[in-house]
Design an enzyme around this catalytic site. Structure first.
Site, PDB file in Angstrom:
ATOM      1  N   GLU A  71       1.402  -6.040  -0.071  1.00 12.83           N
ATOM      2  CA  GLU A  71       2.605  -5.824   0.747  1.00 12.83           C
ATOM      3  C   GLU A  71       3.078  -4.371   0.715  1.00 12.83           C
ATOM      4  O   GLU A  71       4.273  -4.083   0.840  1.00 12.83           O
ATOM      5  CB  GLU A  71       3.721  -6.775   0.316  1.00 12.83           C
ATOM      6  CG  GLU A  71       3.306  -8.235   0.425  1.00 12.83           C
ATOM      7  CD  GLU A  71       4.463  -9.194   0.240  1.00 12.83           C
ATOM      8  OE1 GLU A  71       5.623  -8.797   0.461  1.00 12.83           O
ATOM      9  OE2 GLU A  71       4.201 -10.362  -0.108  1.00 12.83           O
ATOM     10  N   GLU A 102      -1.603 -15.483   0.813  1.00  8.93           N
ATOM     11  CA  GLU A 102      -0.369 -16.112   0.349  1.00  8.93           C
ATOM     12  C   GLU A 102       0.372 -16.634   1.565  1.00  8.93           C
ATOM     13  O   GLU A 102       0.703 -15.873   2.465  1.00  8.93           O
ATOM     14  CB  GLU A 102       0.474 -15.069  -0.388  1.00  8.93           C
ATOM     15  CG  GLU A 102       1.665 -15.600  -1.138  1.00  8.93           C
ATOM     16  CD  GLU A 102       2.463 -14.461  -1.742  1.00  8.93           C
ATOM     17  OE1 GLU A 102       3.604 -14.245  -1.272  1.00  8.93           O
ATOM     18  OE2 GLU A 102       1.954 -13.790  -2.661  1.00  8.93           O
TER      19      GLU A 102
END
Length: 360
Positions: free
Chosen positions: A187, A291
């Protein structure tokens, strides 16, 4: 802000990572490394960092194959069959795993299928969880470690200031010699991470990634699958991904992180399509939904259908990992009995799941 928390390998929760209010290799050829591996110590099966019992590398399961290339030399586990297998990965992140597989076994009973990819979170500085990797392997699952440098600047990592730690870690991974997936500083395209856009430049990120990768190669640890993992671009549409890409020589998988959320168009393409399309402008590496989850509510069954259908329909989609935790939102499947029933029905599809010890 982020709707879940991160975990260190000691299992204590990290502060919530920020996310917008969405609930949101040409790898150097392994064969070419054979010459450098002469004289490598025989497989020890124990971690050089942290607690480890030092028992056999796959106690209770199938051991890693070791082709003998010369006297006193063992060959790194060949992860090639695992890079793009015929079937899809059916993954899960559950509390305590893989150090303990208790919750993975409970997840298997709940969903009717054994996860073959188990994700856990580790802070930079934590020891390599060799015991956990063996535990998962014994049940036919690959371990994916999300490695998070909360307290160490990426520029310092790139400059070699963590090399003593990094070399020990890479050696521990090599000596265990089971396949492991590493996802470093995920991220990065978000402003909510300490290694995100507010604090780190693309050049610093790429330099740190390449330095880590090269350290593992130098240690002979080519039993690693490297997953480069941006957040879906929906909450940060102006952040370009290509400048952060380390290059095909350093990456095996693209691991997208994204969730089905409330109050938005939750078709598979709406959630993941834009990011997938941008990634495809600079790499053809296969994609894993590293995820994902769906917020509880009346749409969750539909979201789950979209997830399975979208992954099944794309040959370049390797599979997904469901984030089965209650962190800011309740991503656990058991929180929604009807959605769980739908998940279990779809998980029965033979295209999802396989024993990673026998990938073909």
């Amino acid at each position: 802000m982020r709707l879940k928390k991160r975990f260190r390998s000691d299992r204590t929760a990290r502060p919530g990572r920020g996310r917008t209010l969405r609930f949101h290799r040409r790898r150097p050829a392994r064969a070419a490394l054979a010459g450098v591996l002469a004289g490598v110590l025989a497989l020890s099966g124990c971690s050089l960092l942290g607690d480890d019992s030092g028992d056999s590398p796959a106690s209770g399961g199938t051991a890693a194959p070791h082709a003998t290339a010369g006297a006193g030399q063992d060959v790194p586990y060949d992860v090639t069959p695992l890079l793009k297998p015929a079937k899809k990965y059916f993954g899960a992140s559950v509390p305590g795993a893989p150090t303990s597989m208790k919750n993975v076994d409970a997840y298997t009973r709940m969903t009717g299928k054994q996860p073959n990819l188990v994700e856990y979170y580790a802070g930079w500085g934590d020891g390599f969880d060799a015991t956990g990797v063996r535990n998962a392997w014994a049940e036919g699952a690959l371990t994916l470690m999300s490695w998070e440098p909360f307290d160490t600047p990426l520029a310092d990592i790139a400059a070699g200031e963590s090399d003593a730690y990094l070399k020990k870690y890479a050696t521990a991974v090599r000596e265990l010699n089971l396949p492991v997936v590493i996802d470093f500083a995920d991220e990065f395209n978000g402003h909510w991470e300490k290694w995100g856009t507010k604090d780190v430049t693309p050049a610093q990120y790429v330099a740190a990634w390449r330095h880590i990768h090269q350290t593992f190669v130098d240690a002979g640890a080519t039993n690693v699958i490297w997953a480069w993992s941006p957040n879906i671009v929906n909450p940060v549409p102006d952040v370009k991904l290509k400048p952060y890409y380390p290059g095909d020589a350093y990456v095996d998988w693209v691991g997208l992180i994204g969730y089905f959320t409330a109050g938005e168009d939750n078709s598979f393409d709406s959630v993941f399509g834009t990011t997938r399309d941008r990634v495809r402008t600079f790499t053809k590496k296969p994609i894993l939904l590293l995820e994902t989850g769906a917020v509880p509510g009346e749409r969750r069954r539909a979201d789950i259908r979209n997830l399975f259908a979208g992954v099944a329909a794309d040959d370049d989609m390797l599979g997904f990992i469901w984030f089965n935790h209650k962190k800011r939102a309740d991503w656990r499947l058991e929180a929604s009995p009807l959605a769980l029933k739908e998940f279990k029905r779809l998980a029965a599809d033979d295209r999802f799941g396989f024993d990673v010890r026998k990938p073909s």
